[in-house]
Design a protein around this motif. Structure first.
Motif, PDB file in Angstrom:
ATOM      1  N   LEU A 221       0.852  -1.186   0.000  1.00 11.72           N
ATOM      2  CA  LEU A 221       0.000   0.000   0.000  1.00 11.72           C
ATOM      3  C   LEU A 221       0.889   1.238   0.000  1.00 11.72           C
ATOM      4  O   LEU A 221       1.728   1.399   0.890  1.00 11.72           O
ATOM      5  CB  LEU A 221      -0.899  -0.001   1.246  1.00 11.72           C
ATOM      6  CG  LEU A 221      -1.766   1.241   1.445  1.00 11.72           C
ATOM      7  CD1 LEU A 221      -2.751   1.427   0.286  1.00 11.72           C
ATOM      8  CD2 LEU A 221      -2.534   1.161   2.772  1.00 11.72           C
ATOM      9  N   ARG A 222       0.719   2.086  -1.006  1.00  9.99           N
ATOM     10  CA  ARG A 222       1.426   3.359  -1.058  1.00  9.99           C
ATOM     11  C   ARG A 222       0.390   4.458  -0.885  1.00  9.99           C
ATOM     12  O   ARG A 222      -0.596   4.515  -1.633  1.00  9.99           O
ATOM     13  CB  ARG A 222       2.138   3.546  -2.411  1.00  9.99           C
ATOM     14  CG  ARG A 222       3.085   2.415  -2.804  1.00  9.99           C
ATOM     15  CD  ARG A 222       4.309   2.335  -1.923  1.00  9.99           C
ATOM     16  NE  ARG A 222       5.135   3.526  -1.945  1.00  9.99           N
ATOM     17  CZ  ARG A 222       6.205   3.701  -2.730  1.00  9.99           C
ATOM     18  NH1 ARG A 222       6.553   2.754  -3.587  1.00  9.99           N
ATOM     19  NH2 ARG A 222       6.908   4.809  -2.674  1.00  9.99           N
ATOM     20  N   ALA A 223       0.591   5.327   0.065  1.00  7.84           N
ATOM     21  CA  ALA A 223      -0.358   6.423   0.313  1.00  7.84           C
ATOM     22  C   ALA A 223       0.287   7.372   1.307  1.00  7.84           C
ATOM     23  O   ALA A 223       1.371   7.081   1.839  1.00  7.84           O
ATOM     24  CB  ALA A 223      -1.664   5.871   0.881  1.00  7.84           C
ATOM     25  N   ASP A 224      -0.356   8.492   1.579  1.00  3.03           N
ATOM     26  CA  ASP A 224       0.215   9.376   2.598  1.00  3.03           C
ATOM     27  C   ASP A 224      -0.118   8.844   3.996  1.00  3.03           C
ATOM     28  O   ASP A 224      -0.868   7.870   4.147  1.00  3.03           O
ATOM     29  CB  ASP A 224      -0.238  10.827   2.390  1.00  3.03           C
ATOM     30  CG  ASP A 224      -1.720  11.030   2.653  1.00  3.03           C
ATOM     31  OD1 ASP A 224      -2.367  10.110   3.214  1.00  3.03           O
ATOM     32  OD2 ASP A 224      -2.236  12.102   2.301  1.00  3.03           O
ATOM     33  N   GLY A 225       0.456   9.459   4.992  1.00 10.87           N
ATOM     34  CA  GLY A 225       0.361   8.948   6.352  1.00 10.87           C
ATOM     35  C   GLY A 225      -1.088   8.807   6.826  1.00 10.87           C
ATOM     36  O   GLY A 225      -1.441   7.834   7.485  1.00 10.87           O
ATOM     37  N   ARG A 226      -1.935   9.793   6.455  1.00 12.44           N
ATOM     38  CA  ARG A 226      -3.320   9.765   6.897  1.00 12.44           C
ATOM     39  C   ARG A 226      -4.025   8.522   6.331  1.00 12.44           C
ATOM     40  O   ARG A 226      -4.686   7.775   7.057  1.00 12.44           O
ATOM     41  CB  ARG A 226      -4.036  11.041   6.422  1.00 12.44           C
ATOM     42  CG  ARG A 226      -5.228  11.456   7.246  1.00 12.44           C
ATOM     43  CD  ARG A 226      -5.799  12.766   6.696  1.00 12.44           C
ATOM     44  NE  ARG A 226      -6.491  12.531   5.439  1.00 12.44           N
ATOM     45  CZ  ARG A 226      -7.769  12.149   5.363  1.00 12.44           C
ATOM     46  NH1 ARG A 226      -8.458  11.998   6.466  1.00 12.44           N
ATOM     47  NH2 ARG A 226      -8.328  11.952   4.195  1.00 12.44           N
ATOM     48  N   ALA A 227      -3.824   8.300   5.029  1.00 13.72           N
ATOM     49  CA  ALA A 227      -4.489   7.173   4.383  1.00 13.72           C
ATOM     50  C   ALA A 227      -3.948   5.836   4.903  1.00 13.72           C
ATOM     51  O   ALA A 227      -4.688   4.868   5.062  1.00 13.72           O
ATOM     52  CB  ALA A 227      -4.306   7.265   2.870  1.00 13.72           C
TER      53      ALA A 227
ATOM     54  N   GLY B   2       8.375   2.457   4.539  1.00 13.96           N
ATOM     55  CA  GLY B   2       8.759   3.804   4.151  1.00 13.96           C
ATOM     56  C   GLY B   2       7.662   4.745   4.605  1.00 13.96           C
ATOM     57  O   GLY B   2       6.595   4.295   5.024  1.00 13.96           O
ATOM     58  N   PRO B   3       7.906   6.057   4.535  1.00 12.11           N
ATOM     59  CA  PRO B   3       6.899   7.006   5.035  1.00 12.11           C
ATOM     60  C   PRO B   3       5.579   6.919   4.284  1.00 12.11           C
ATOM     61  O   PRO B   3       4.550   7.346   4.798  1.00 12.11           O
ATOM     62  CB  PRO B   3       7.554   8.370   4.822  1.00 12.11           C
ATOM     63  CG  PRO B   3       8.825   8.142   4.107  1.00 12.11           C
ATOM     64  CD  PRO B   3       9.114   6.687   4.039  1.00 12.11           C
ATOM     65  N   ASP B   4       5.610   6.361   3.089  1.00 16.85           N
ATOM     66  CA  ASP B   4       4.358   6.242   2.334  1.00 16.85           C
ATOM     67  C   ASP B   4       4.137   4.800   1.890  1.00 16.85           C
ATOM     68  O   ASP B   4       3.506   4.545   0.876  1.00 16.85           O
ATOM     69  CB  ASP B   4       4.390   7.188   1.111  1.00 16.85           C
ATOM     70  CG  ASP B   4       5.502   6.810   0.139  1.00 16.85           C
ATOM     71  OD1 ASP B   4       6.363   5.977   0.522  1.00 16.85           O
ATOM     72  OD2 ASP B   4       5.509   7.322  -0.983  1.00 16.85           O
ATOM     73  N   GLU B   5       4.668   3.859   2.638  1.00 20.21           N
ATOM     74  CA  GLU B   5       4.570   2.476   2.168  1.00 20.21           C
ATOM     75  C   GLU B   5       4.453   1.468   3.310  1.00 20.21           C
ATOM     76  O   GLU B   5       5.287   1.442   4.214  1.00 20.21           O
ATOM     77  CB  GLU B   5       5.826   2.142   1.331  1.00 20.21           C
ATOM     78  CG  GLU B   5       5.798   0.739   0.765  1.00 20.21           C
ATOM     79  CD  GLU B   5       6.986   0.437  -0.134  1.00 20.21           C
ATOM     80  OE1 GLU B   5       7.895   1.288  -0.227  1.00 20.21           O
ATOM     81  OE2 GLU B   5       7.005  -0.648  -0.731  1.00 20.21           O
ATOM     82  N   TYR B   6       3.375   0.667   3.235  1.00 22.02           N
ATOM     83  CA  TYR B   6       3.215  -0.473   4.144  1.00 22.02           C
ATOM     84  C   TYR B   6       3.267  -1.761   3.339  1.00 22.02           C
ATOM     85  O   TYR B   6       2.761  -1.805   2.211  1.00 22.02           O
ATOM     86  CB  TYR B   6       1.823  -0.459   4.797  1.00 22.02           C
ATOM     87  CG  TYR B   6       1.626   0.464   5.974  1.00 22.02           C
ATOM     88  CD1 TYR B   6       2.636   1.262   6.479  1.00 22.02           C
ATOM     89  CD2 TYR B   6       0.372   0.518   6.594  1.00 22.02           C
ATOM     90  CE1 TYR B   6       2.400   2.107   7.558  1.00 22.02           C
ATOM     91  CE2 TYR B   6       0.130   1.359   7.670  1.00 22.02           C
ATOM     92  CZ  TYR B   6       1.142   2.150   8.151  1.00 22.02           C
ATOM     93  OH  TYR B   6       0.906   2.975   9.213  1.00 22.02           O
ATOM     94  N   LEU B   7       3.810  -2.791   3.943  1.00 22.59           N
ATOM     95  CA  LEU B   7       3.576  -4.153   3.467  1.00 22.59           C
ATOM     96  C   LEU B   7       2.538  -4.747   4.413  1.00 22.59           C
ATOM     97  O   LEU B   7       2.755  -4.805   5.624  1.00 22.59           O
ATOM     98  CB  LEU B   7       4.874  -4.970   3.499  1.00 22.59           C
ATOM     99  CG  LEU B   7       4.727  -6.487   3.282  1.00 22.59           C
ATOM    100  CD1 LEU B   7       4.147  -6.797   1.901  1.00 22.59           C
ATOM    101  CD2 LEU B   7       6.071  -7.201   3.453  1.00 22.59           C
ATOM    102  N   LEU B   8       1.399  -5.137   3.853  1.00 24.63           N
ATOM    103  CA  LEU B   8       0.316  -5.689   4.664  1.00 24.63           C
ATOM    104  C   LEU B   8       0.309  -7.203   4.509  1.00 24.63           C
ATOM    105  O   LEU B   8       0.377  -7.721   3.388  1.00 24.63           O
ATOM    106  CB  LEU B   8      -1.024  -5.110   4.209  1.00 24.63           C
ATOM    107  CG  LEU B   8      -1.103  -3.576   4.220  1.00 24.63           C
ATOM    108  CD1 LEU B   8      -2.383  -3.101   3.539  1.00 24.63           C
ATOM    109  CD2 LEU B   8      -1.021  -3.049   5.643  1.00 24.63           C
TER     110      LEU B   8
ATOM    111  N   HIS C  27      -4.148   6.696  -3.536  1.00 19.44           N
ATOM    112  CA  HIS C  27      -3.340   5.564  -3.050  1.00 19.44           C
ATOM    113  C   HIS C  27      -3.101   4.565  -4.158  1.00 19.44           C
ATOM    114  O   HIS C  27      -3.747   4.616  -5.212  1.00 19.44           O
ATOM    115  CB  HIS C  27      -4.044   4.868  -1.882  1.00 19.44           C
ATOM    116  CG  HIS C  27      -5.247   4.085  -2.302  1.00 19.44           C
ATOM    117  ND1 HIS C  27      -6.484   4.682  -2.508  1.00 19.44           N
ATOM    118  CD2 HIS C  27      -5.399   2.767  -2.592  1.00 19.44           C
ATOM    119  CE1 HIS C  27      -7.340   3.750  -2.895  1.00 19.44           C
ATOM    120  NE2 HIS C  27      -6.715   2.588  -2.957  1.00 19.44           N
ATOM    121  N   SER C  28      -2.182   3.649  -3.888  1.00 19.85           N
ATOM    122  CA  SER C  28      -1.995   2.505  -4.778  1.00 19.85           C
ATOM    123  C   SER C  28      -1.969   1.261  -3.910  1.00 19.85           C
ATOM    124  O   SER C  28      -1.242   1.209  -2.907  1.00 19.85           O
ATOM    125  CB  SER C  28      -0.682   2.680  -5.549  1.00 19.85           C
ATOM    126  OG  SER C  28       0.025   1.470  -5.587  1.00 19.85           O
TER     127      SER C  28
END
Lengths: 185, 409
Positions: free
Chosen positions: A30-36, A67-73, A96-97
């Motif tokens: 998931l790539r998105a800003d911190g809020r998302a 990363g600041p805009d990236e989670y591995l779920l 988001h992506s």
């Protein structure tokens, strides 16, 4: 989308004490800003937003900060379809992506009192528990492969490895374990 | 420091007197010590039981240098500079541990236990890894005591020390020992003050109540001064009788004094006071399981001193081994290891507190004395002072060895 047959087979790894292939899993980048990212975490039932280089868990699910805009779920494999729709719903209107990488990677787990030393044969990070505590995760290298490394317990690490590198990483780890094994004689 | 300045400083030293202050305080002399003493002669670094298994290693810091000493897969001991052959990064920060591959944290150049470069990325197909092995350091084991030499061509007289000392050390069977405890103490003083303090027992009676329960000060360079004439003679008789008993039991005990040699050393098996067994608070053995094939407990203590940086005491039940590494002009690391038989069990055969009590206390006392000496020498009022001809001969011998080897071309 139907999976290619080859991807439905688990990669084979050489039998090595302390090393195992974890069951297939649902994985999303998931790539998105911190809020998302926060919204997504809540939708997944993750306890709290993970800090930098940390994993947060909620039940059987986990969010790894890459990363600041990236989670591995991560979640159990069976939850993959439901999870995607839950996330898309929660993230409606948020830029988001969300990419399903369930089949891109396989997970190896290495455990035992020597686990950190064994990983250090290919990974240059300081894996002392003071520098790399339980719950810490990061994208790093193991020999020639890029991996995501997550310390899940004091003596246990999960390695997310790109599928075609799994054999290489497992064999490399197997060689190192064998060499340590010799040294115990 | 340029050779002329060093030579003129060396010329200022008056024989039989402590060294002029710059030898203890000057960063330039310190650099010369690292390069010309620690960089050229055999240095004691540790004991084989510290790396009994393949892959185990420890590092040694000498000034700004760092050396990795590792047990290779074939069980031989190897040493190399802790410097990546890529762009020179320090490879390994840990003081000890184990590895199969050593991976540089900077760009992941990867070395095996032989120091060979086995993996690196992005250097092209024509890159010849064989040209970029870690820089090797000479390493020798003397009956389980590990020495390194940073010079390209090490002094050849290590063989003389080996031939003389192996029969003395072998009965204590270091190969079948384990490290029961290890301690690092950073002393706030020049490394030579640590060594000078070790080379005399003039200070023992006043400062070491625990050590002198078992240790006679007379074995440590005491001559028959008018103050102690009869006691020194009495001790001489005791040594003669005990040596006869130990030699009959197959234990070489006689004094060997080669402190002036390039690979300088001295050794003698000395009687211990009271029960005569061990350097413990009650002078009794601290470990029930004796070393080697010993059956007798009262074997005194075989003391072994090496130039420029070690001393050791070998008893029937345990070994205490000390190494000194210079960290800065006013900062020195003293590492102490207590060895017992590898099959001895903590809580059953020995109690580690009891095993280490005497030398822990003694080290702390010596640490304070070294700091005190360094403080005083730092005063502009300091002038080199006279060594006692009766109790400080070996300090003078140390200083003379140091200066002549510092100056040697």
């Amino acid at each position: 989308m139907a999976e290619p047959a080859a991807l439905r087979c688990a990669p084979a790894i050489p039998a090595t004490p302390g090393l195992r292939l974890l069951p297939p899993a649902a994985r999303f980048i998931l790539r998105a800003d911190g809020r998302a990212l926060g919204i997504a975490g809540t939708a997944l039932g993750i306890d709290s937003a993970p800090g930098a280089c940390r994993a947060s868990q909620g039940g059987t699910r986990a969010a790894l900060w890459l990363g600041p805009d990236e989670y591995l779920l991560l979640a159990p494999q069976a939850e993959a379809p439901g999870l995607a729709s839950t996330l898309e719903e929660a993230l409606q209107g948020e830029p988001h992506s969300l990419v399903d990488v369930s089949q891109r990677q396989a997970a190896l787990e290495i455990s035992g009192s020597r686990a950190a030393d064994i990983l250090n044969s290919g990974c240059p990070l300081d894996l002392d528990s003071a520098a790399f505590p339980i719950g810490m995760c990061t994208r790093t290298v193991f020999a020639k492969a890029e991996i995501v490394l997550w310390r899940t317990a004091g003596d246990t690490f999960r390695l997310e490895v790109w599928r075609s590198f799994t054999d290489y990483v497992a064999r490399y780890l197997g060689e190192v374990v064998r060499e340590y094994g010799d040294s115990a004689k | 420091m340029n050779p002329a300045a060093l030579a003129s400083l060396i010329a200022r030293r008056q024989s039989g007197y402590s060294l002029p202050a710059p030898f203890y305080l000057s960063p330039e002399v310190f650099d010369a010590d690292c390069a010309r003493i620690f960089g050229r002669y055999w240095i004691f670094v540790g004991v084989e039981p510290e790396i009994s298994k393949a892959g185990q290693f420890f590092t040694v810091e000498i000034g700004s240098d760092s050396i990795v000493i590792v047990r290779d897969t074939d069980m031989s001991v190897r040493a190399f500079h802790n410097v990546c052959r890529h762009r020179g990064a320090r490879l390994c920060n840990a003081g000890s541990g184990a590895f199969v591959r050593l991976v540089c944290p900077y760009h992941q150049w990867t070395y095996n236990r032989r120091g060979e470069l086995v993996n690196n990325k992005h250097m092209g197909d024509d890159f010849d890894r064989s040209k970029f092995a870690l820089k090797a350091v000479h390493v020798e084991s003397l009956a389980g005591l590990l020495f390194i030499c940073l010079a390209d061509t090490p002094p050849e007289d290590f063989a003389v020390m080996r031939a003389a000392m192996e029969p003395h050390l072998a009965p204590h069977d270091i190969a079948n020992c384990k490290v029961a405890h290890q301690s690092d103490l950073v002393e706030q003083g020049n490394w030579k003050l640590t060594m000078e303090n070790n080379r005399e027992c003039y200070h023992c009676r006043a400062n070491h109540p625990q050590l002198t329960a078992s240790l006679y000060e007379y074995g440590f360079g005491f001559g028959a001064s008018p103050d102690a004439h009869s006691k020194v003679q009495e001790f001489g008789e005791l040594v003669k009788n005990e040596h006869a008993r130990w030699e009959a039991a197959g234990l070489p005990s006689a004094e060997i004094e080669r402190l002036d040699a390039t690979t300088g050393f001295r050794s003698v098996r000395l009687p211990l006071n009271q029960s005569g067994e061990s350097q413990t608070l009650d002078t009794r053995v601290a470990c029930r399981k004796l070393l080697g094939t010993f059956t007798q407990t009262n074997l005194g203590g075989l003391s072994f001193w090496t130039q420029p940086n070690s001393w050791h005491h070998f008893m029937s039940d345990h070994v205490v081994s000390f190494s000194v590494w210079p960290l800065a002009a006013g900062k020195t690391l003293l590492r102490t290891r207590w060895l017992v038989h590898k099959d001895a069990q903590q809580g059953v055969d020995f109690d580690v507190e009891r095993l280490t009590a005497v030398w822990k206390a003694t080290n702390d006392q010596d640490c304070a004395l070294v700091a005190r000496a360094h403080q005083g020498i730092s005063s502009p009022a300091y002038l080199p002072g006279p060594y006692s001809a009766y109790t400080e001969d070996l300090v003078d011998t140390f200083c003379t060895w140091y200066l002549s080897h510092l100056q040697a071309p």
